[in-house]
Scaffold this motif. Structure first.
Motif, PDB file in Angstrom:
ATOM      1  N   PRO A   4       1.097  -1.496   0.478  1.00  0.00           N
ATOM      2  CA  PRO A   4       0.282  -0.028  -0.329  1.00  0.00           C
ATOM      3  C   PRO A   4       0.787   1.652  -0.191  1.00  0.00           C
ATOM      4  O   PRO A   4       0.582   2.392   0.480  1.00  0.00           O
ATOM      5  CB  PRO A   4      -0.986   0.039   1.239  1.00  0.00           C
ATOM      6  CG  PRO A   4       0.240  -0.260   1.858  1.00  0.00           C
ATOM      7  CD  PRO A   4       1.034  -1.662   1.218  1.00  0.00           C
ATOM      8  N   PHE A   5       2.225   1.376   0.092  1.00  0.00           N
ATOM      9  CA  PHE A   5       3.064   2.162   0.361  1.00  0.00           C
ATOM     10  C   PHE A   5       3.424   3.076  -1.076  1.00  0.00           C
ATOM     11  O   PHE A   5       3.766   4.449  -1.039  1.00  0.00           O
ATOM     12  CB  PHE A   5       4.047   1.872   0.735  1.00  0.00           C
ATOM     13  CG  PHE A   5       4.123   1.354   1.884  1.00  0.00           C
ATOM     14  CD1 PHE A   5       3.916   2.424   3.079  1.00  0.00           C
ATOM     15  CD2 PHE A   5       4.339   0.052   1.729  1.00  0.00           C
ATOM     16  CE1 PHE A   5       3.929   1.329   4.675  1.00  0.00           C
ATOM     17  CE2 PHE A   5       4.536  -0.538   3.269  1.00  0.00           C
ATOM     18  CZ  PHE A   5       3.873   0.068   4.244  1.00  0.00           C
ATOM     19  N   SER A   6       2.745   2.730  -2.434  1.00  0.00           N
ATOM     20  CA  SER A   6       3.087   3.025  -3.933  1.00  0.00           C
ATOM     21  C   SER A   6       1.136   2.800  -4.673  1.00  0.00           C
ATOM     22  O   SER A   6       0.227   1.798  -4.047  1.00  0.00           O
ATOM     23  CB  SER A   6       3.840   2.857  -4.366  1.00  0.00           C
ATOM     24  OG  SER A   6       3.988   1.602  -4.840  1.00  0.00           O
ATOM     25  N   HIS A   7       1.311   3.109  -5.576  1.00  0.00           N
ATOM     26  CA  HIS A   7       0.065   3.048  -6.745  1.00  0.00           C
ATOM     27  C   HIS A   7       0.007   1.713  -7.938  1.00  0.00           C
ATOM     28  O   HIS A   7       1.725   2.610  -8.283  1.00  0.00           O
ATOM     29  CB  HIS A   7      -0.604   3.717  -7.093  1.00  0.00           C
ATOM     30  CG  HIS A   7      -0.966   4.604  -5.499  1.00  0.00           C
ATOM     31  ND1 HIS A   7      -2.446   4.403  -5.275  1.00  0.00           N
ATOM     32  CD2 HIS A   7      -0.303   5.191  -4.579  1.00  0.00           C
ATOM     33  CE1 HIS A   7      -2.586   4.809  -3.189  1.00  0.00           C
ATOM     34  NE2 HIS A   7      -1.147   6.044  -3.493  1.00  0.00           N
ATOM     35  N   LEU A   8       0.024   1.445  -8.391  1.00  0.00           N
ATOM     36  CA  LEU A   8       0.391   0.512  -9.815  1.00  0.00           C
ATOM     37  C   LEU A   8      -1.051   0.335 -10.895  1.00  0.00           C
ATOM     38  O   LEU A   8      -2.128   0.446 -10.495  1.00  0.00           O
ATOM     39  CB  LEU A   8       0.476  -0.769  -9.294  1.00  0.00           C
ATOM     40  CG  LEU A   8       1.165  -1.431  -8.223  1.00  0.00           C
ATOM     41  CD1 LEU A   8       1.897  -3.139  -8.044  1.00  0.00           C
ATOM     42  CD2 LEU A   8       2.809  -0.527  -8.633  1.00  0.00           C
ATOM     43  N   ALA A  59       2.422 -10.850 -22.141  1.00  0.00           N
ATOM     44  CA  ALA A  59       3.570 -10.159 -21.365  1.00  0.00           C
ATOM     45  C   ALA A  59       2.933  -8.644 -20.953  1.00  0.00           C
ATOM     46  O   ALA A  59       1.436  -8.805 -21.228  1.00  0.00           O
ATOM     47  CB  ALA A  59       4.939  -9.870 -22.688  1.00  0.00           C
ATOM     48  N   HIS A  60       3.875  -8.247 -19.825  1.00  0.00           N
ATOM     49  CA  HIS A  60       2.737  -7.026 -18.803  1.00  0.00           C
ATOM     50  C   HIS A  60       4.116  -5.117 -19.358  1.00  0.00           C
ATOM     51  O   HIS A  60       5.118  -5.916 -18.999  1.00  0.00           O
ATOM     52  CB  HIS A  60       2.669  -7.401 -17.980  1.00  0.00           C
ATOM     53  CG  HIS A  60       3.152  -7.660 -17.469  1.00  0.00           C
ATOM     54  ND1 HIS A  60       3.013  -9.241 -16.598  1.00  0.00           N
ATOM     55  CD2 HIS A  60       4.362  -7.455 -16.353  1.00  0.00           C
ATOM     56  CE1 HIS A  60       4.653  -9.838 -16.156  1.00  0.00           C
ATOM     57  NE2 HIS A  60       4.713  -8.489 -15.325  1.00  0.00           N
ATOM     58  N   LEU A  61       3.187  -4.241 -18.337  1.00  0.00           N
ATOM     59  CA  LEU A  61       4.453  -3.303 -18.716  1.00  0.00           C
ATOM     60  C   LEU A  61       4.075  -2.917 -17.159  1.00  0.00           C
ATOM     61  O   LEU A  61       2.642  -2.459 -16.650  1.00  0.00           O
ATOM     62  CB  LEU A  61       4.245  -2.276 -19.417  1.00  0.00           C
ATOM     63  CG  LEU A  61       5.291  -1.295 -19.629  1.00  0.00           C
ATOM     64  CD1 LEU A  61       6.674  -1.456 -19.751  1.00  0.00           C
ATOM     65  CD2 LEU A  61       4.256  -0.382 -20.749  1.00  0.00           C
ATOM     66  N   LEU A  62       4.323  -2.632 -16.583  1.00  0.00           N
ATOM     67  CA  LEU A  62       4.239  -2.228 -15.208  1.00  0.00           C
ATOM     68  C   LEU A  62       4.543  -0.593 -15.169  1.00  0.00           C
ATOM     69  O   LEU A  62       5.654  -0.269 -15.288  1.00  0.00           O
ATOM     70  CB  LEU A  62       5.051  -2.857 -14.223  1.00  0.00           C
ATOM     71  CG  LEU A  62       4.168  -2.838 -12.877  1.00  0.00           C
ATOM     72  CD1 LEU A  62       2.910  -2.678 -12.332  1.00  0.00           C
ATOM     73  CD2 LEU A  62       4.940  -3.845 -11.535  1.00  0.00           C
ATOM     74  N   LEU A  63       3.650   0.589 -14.398  1.00  0.00           N
ATOM     75  CA  LEU A  63       3.498   1.860 -13.839  1.00  0.00           C
ATOM     76  C   LEU A  63       3.229   2.083 -12.486  1.00  0.00           C
ATOM     77  O   LEU A  63       2.544   1.396 -11.982  1.00  0.00           O
ATOM     78  CB  LEU A  63       3.062   1.755 -14.574  1.00  0.00           C
ATOM     79  CG  LEU A  63       2.558   2.385 -16.503  1.00  0.00           C
ATOM     80  CD1 LEU A  63       1.038   2.487 -16.722  1.00  0.00           C
ATOM     81  CD2 LEU A  63       3.322   2.465 -16.954  1.00  0.00           C
ATOM     82  N   GLU A  64       4.301   2.329 -11.748  1.00  0.00           N
ATOM     83  CA  GLU A  64       4.813   2.272 -10.541  1.00  0.00           C
ATOM     84  C   GLU A  64       4.223   3.740 -10.240  1.00  0.00           C
ATOM     85  O   GLU A  64       5.644   4.519 -10.714  1.00  0.00           O
ATOM     86  CB  GLU A  64       5.649   1.241  -9.532  1.00  0.00           C
ATOM     87  CG  GLU A  64       5.569   1.654  -8.120  1.00  0.00           C
ATOM     88  CD  GLU A  64       6.844   2.494  -7.862  1.00  0.00           C
ATOM     89  OE1 GLU A  64       6.179   2.883  -6.786  1.00  0.00           O
ATOM     90  OE2 GLU A  64       7.351   2.913  -8.515  1.00  0.00           O
ATOM     91  N   SER A  65       4.182   4.397  -9.233  1.00  0.00           N
ATOM     92  CA  SER A  65       3.899   5.646  -8.074  1.00  0.00           C
ATOM     93  C   SER A  65       3.404   5.762  -6.808  1.00  0.00           C
ATOM     94  O   SER A  65       2.601   5.400  -6.574  1.00  0.00           O
ATOM     95  CB  SER A  65       2.900   6.586  -8.824  1.00  0.00           C
ATOM     96  OG  SER A  65       3.282   8.066  -9.025  1.00  0.00           O
ATOM     97  N   LEU A  71      -0.116   8.885 -11.205  1.00  0.00           N
ATOM     98  CA  LEU A  71      -0.639   7.920 -12.273  1.00  0.00           C
ATOM     99  C   LEU A  71      -1.911   7.985 -12.380  1.00  0.00           C
ATOM    100  O   LEU A  71      -1.475   7.869 -13.701  1.00  0.00           O
ATOM    101  CB  LEU A  71      -0.381   6.463 -11.390  1.00  0.00           C
ATOM    102  CG  LEU A  71      -0.792   4.918 -12.156  1.00  0.00           C
ATOM    103  CD1 LEU A  71       0.337   4.613 -12.567  1.00  0.00           C
ATOM    104  CD2 LEU A  71      -1.448   4.294 -11.031  1.00  0.00           C
ATOM    105  N   LYS A  72      -2.519   8.785 -12.237  1.00  0.00           N
ATOM    106  CA  LYS A  72      -3.759   9.000 -13.149  1.00  0.00           C
ATOM    107  C   LYS A  72      -3.548  10.248 -13.714  1.00  0.00           C
ATOM    108  O   LYS A  72      -3.876   9.945 -15.332  1.00  0.00           O
ATOM    109  CB  LYS A  72      -4.712   9.736 -11.800  1.00  0.00           C
ATOM    110  CG  LYS A  72      -5.537   8.481 -11.289  1.00  0.00           C
ATOM    111  CD  LYS A  72      -6.194   9.219 -10.595  1.00  0.00           C
ATOM    112  CE  LYS A  72      -7.856   9.343 -10.852  1.00  0.00           C
ATOM    113  NZ  LYS A  72      -8.883   9.894 -10.204  1.00  0.00           N
TER     114      LYS A  72
END
Length: 103
Positions: A4-8, A59-65, A71-72
């Motif tokens: 819960p310390f970041s958003h994905l 396959a996938h691509l991960l976005l983390e902030s 992120l939005k």
């Protein structure tokens, strides 16, 4: 740096050809980087844990902030670009915000 310390958000791609899925995600990654996102990390593209299912490669691509707003903002500006990518034709893709599982 995981919830819960970041958003994905995860951009997933499925295609009959492994190279097509990875190419789409690579082009999508570059489109995101061109937007010069602040406080956002882009990981991948990478093949899924179960790379092939039902005859399709995944396959996938991960976005983390650490900030949901960052992120939005990226998703708002980036998703129309992803939809317009020529590499998006001929494959299935989806975006999952706050995914339950990443692999």
């Amino acid at each position: 740096r995981w919830p819960p310390f970041s958003h994905l958000a995860v951009l997933r791609a499925e295609a009959a050809d492994r190279a097509a899925a990875l190419k789409f995600l690579g082009v999508a990654r570059q489109a995101a980087l061109d937007l010069q996102p602040k406080r956002l990390e882009i990981l991948g593209p990478a093949v899924a844990a179960m790379e092939r299912r039902a005859g399709r490669y995944r396959a996938h691509l991960l976005l983390e902030s650490p900030e949901r707003a960052a992120l939005k903002r990226l998703l708002r500006d980036w998703l129309p670009l992803v939809e317009a990518l020529p590499a998006a034709r001929g494959l299935r893709w989806s975006i999952d915000v706050d995914p339950i599982e990443v692999g």
